[in-house]
Design a protein around this motif. Structure first.
Motif, mmCIF file in Angstrom:
data_model
loop_
_atom_site.group_PDB
_atom_site.id
_atom_site.type_symbol
_atom_site.label_atom_id
_atom_site.label_comp_id
_atom_site.label_asym_id
_atom_site.label_seq_id
_atom_site.Cartn_x
_atom_site.Cartn_y
_atom_site.Cartn_z
ATOM 1 N N HIS A 167 22.609 42.163 -7.880
ATOM 2 C CA HIS A 167 22.221 43.020 -6.613
ATOM 3 C C HIS A 167 22.789 44.188 -6.789
ATOM 4 C CE1 HIS A 167 21.166 43.849 -2.452
ATOM 5 N NE2 HIS A 167 22.095 43.678 -2.037
ATOM 6 N N ARG A 168 22.097 45.281 -6.743
ATOM 7 C CA ARG A 168 22.455 46.664 -6.694
ATOM 8 C C ARG A 168 23.098 47.021 -7.749
ATOM 9 N NH1 ARG A 168 24.745 47.755 -0.335
ATOM 10 N NH2 ARG A 168 22.476 47.749 0.444
ATOM 11 N N GLY A 169 22.532 46.490 -8.977
ATOM 12 C CA GLY A 169 23.171 46.663 -10.385
ATOM 13 C C GLY A 169 24.452 45.837 -10.695
ATOM 14 N N ARG A 170 24.712 44.711 -9.643
ATOM 15 C CA ARG A 170 26.121 43.805 -10.517
ATOM 16 C C ARG A 170 25.536 42.423 -10.371
ATOM 17 N NH1 ARG A 170 30.910 44.543 -6.321
ATOM 18 N NH2 ARG A 170 31.622 42.962 -7.985
ATOM 19 N N ALA A 229 23.886 38.863 -1.628
ATOM 20 C CA ALA A 229 22.722 39.183 -2.786
ATOM 21 C C ALA A 229 21.614 38.176 -2.896
ATOM 22 C CB ALA A 229 23.820 39.157 -4.315
ATOM 23 N N THR A 280 17.956 39.591 -2.204
ATOM 24 C CA THR A 280 17.052 39.380 -3.473
ATOM 25 C C THR A 280 16.099 38.430 -3.453
ATOM 26 O OG1 THR A 280 18.543 38.243 -5.006
ATOM 27 C CG2 THR A 280 18.765 40.685 -4.924
#
Lengths: 176, 176
Positions: free
Chosen positions: A25-28, A60, A64
Motif C-alpha cells: 500500500h502506497r509503495g510499502r 492496507a 487495496t
C-alpha cells in the motif's frame, strides 16, 4: 515456486496453520502473522480471516482489497514470531525478519520466498469488516515450492507456543 | 468435566483442530464434524464457522441459533469420520458413532461426553449465512475434561487424513 491448482488449496488451509499475510500500500510492503482464518469454499478457494483494525495491515488490506497468504514451515518459527511482535507502521518488517518479498502475478502484495505455499488473494466481501474485522479473500492464484517436501506447519497456541505437525493418520472416508 | 474460564477458550480453537458441532431441533440431537472455523474475538470468545446448507445441521443451527462445539482428541478419529460421512437426516448419529450426548447448561444442544473440551454457543450474527453459510457463534460457557491430560488434536487434510499434534515448540514472544 510452481503454480498449484486452485482445487488443491483447501488442504493447505483447512488444518489451521499459522500463516503470513502480506500487503502492499502506497509503495510499502508489509507482512503480519495470522492464525484466525478458515476456508469458506473449495473452488474458487474462499477464506475468511480476521485482521484487527489495530494492525497496520488492516488499513492496507481494506484500501487495496489485496493480500498474499503465505504458509511457513517449522524452520521459519522465529521469523513468524518476529513478524508477529512488531508493527509495520515504522518498520520494514521484511528487512527486520529476514523474509524475502517476491513480486506476485495477480496482486501488488508480495509472495514470501521462504514459505512453501503462497496464495494470491483479492477480498470478495467486506460486510463484516466493520463489526468483526472479518474479511473474505478469494484465492486467485496459488504457488507451491516443490523443493520443500512434506513441510511441517505450525499451529499457534498463544505467546510464542506452537504445536508442530506430528504424524499423519488415515481413516477410511468417502468425503473431502 | 469442569468449567473453563472464557479467556482460556481461544488457545483451544486457534490451532485449527477438527471439532464436532452438535445441535438440537424438534426433539432431535445431531452431531457433525467441522474444520472450517476460526476465532473472531478473545473474550467473550467469538468464532466464525461454515456449515453448508447441504448439511442437516444447517437447518437446526439456523432455526435455534444454538450449538455446542466439542473438541475430540486423537482416539476419537474413527468416530469423527463416522460422524462426517453420514447425514443426521435419517439416522441418530450419536447412536451410530458411539458418542454420548450430555445435557448442556445454557443451550439445548448437547455436550459430547468423550470430547476433552465443550463450548456452549449462541449464534451472534447471521448476515453472511445466506451468501457463504457462515455463522458467528459466541461461546457462553466452556467445559474441560481434566482427566484428559495434554490431548493431541486432529487437523483435517481431507478424505479421512489427519495430521496429529506433534511436539510443542516455544519462541520468546510478547503477544497472545
Amino acid at each position: 515456486m510452481r503454480t498449484l491448482a486452485l482445487s488443491r488449496v483447501y488442504p493447505l488451509i483447512e488444518p489451521g496453520p499459522v500463516v503470513l499475510l502480506t500487503t502492499a500500500h502506497r509503495g510499502r510492503a508489509n507482512v503480519m502473522a495470522m492464525s484466525w482464518h478458515t476456508m469458506v469454499d473449495f473452488e474458487p478457494p474462499l477464506l475468511a480471516c480476521v485482521v484487527s483494525d489495530a494492525n497496520f495491515s488492516f488499513r492496507a488490506l481494506r484500501a487495496t482489497g489485496e493480500c498474499v497468504i503465505a504458509i511457513p514451515a517449522r524452520r521459519l518459527a522465529a521469523a513468524v514470531v518476529r513478524v508477529g511482535n512488531v508493527s509495520g507502521r515504522k518498520l520494514d518488517k521484511f528487512a527486520a525478519s529476514g523474509l524475502t518479498p517476491v513480486p506476485a502475478s495477480r496482486v501488488a502484495a508480495p509472495l514470501v520466498a521462504e514459505c512453501f505455499a503462497n496464495l494470491e488473494c483479492r477480498v470478495k466481501d467486506t460486510s463484516l469488516v466493520r463489526r468483526f474485522d472479518l474479511f473474505v479473500p478469494e484465492v486467485l492464484k496459488a504457488w507451491i515450492d516443490p523443493a520443500q517436501k512434506n513441510p511441517k506447519t505450525l499451529h499457534h497456541r498463544g505467546f510464542g507456543r506452537f504445536v508442530v505437525d506430528g504424524p499423519t493418520i488415515e481413516v477410511k472416508s468417502r468425503k473431502p
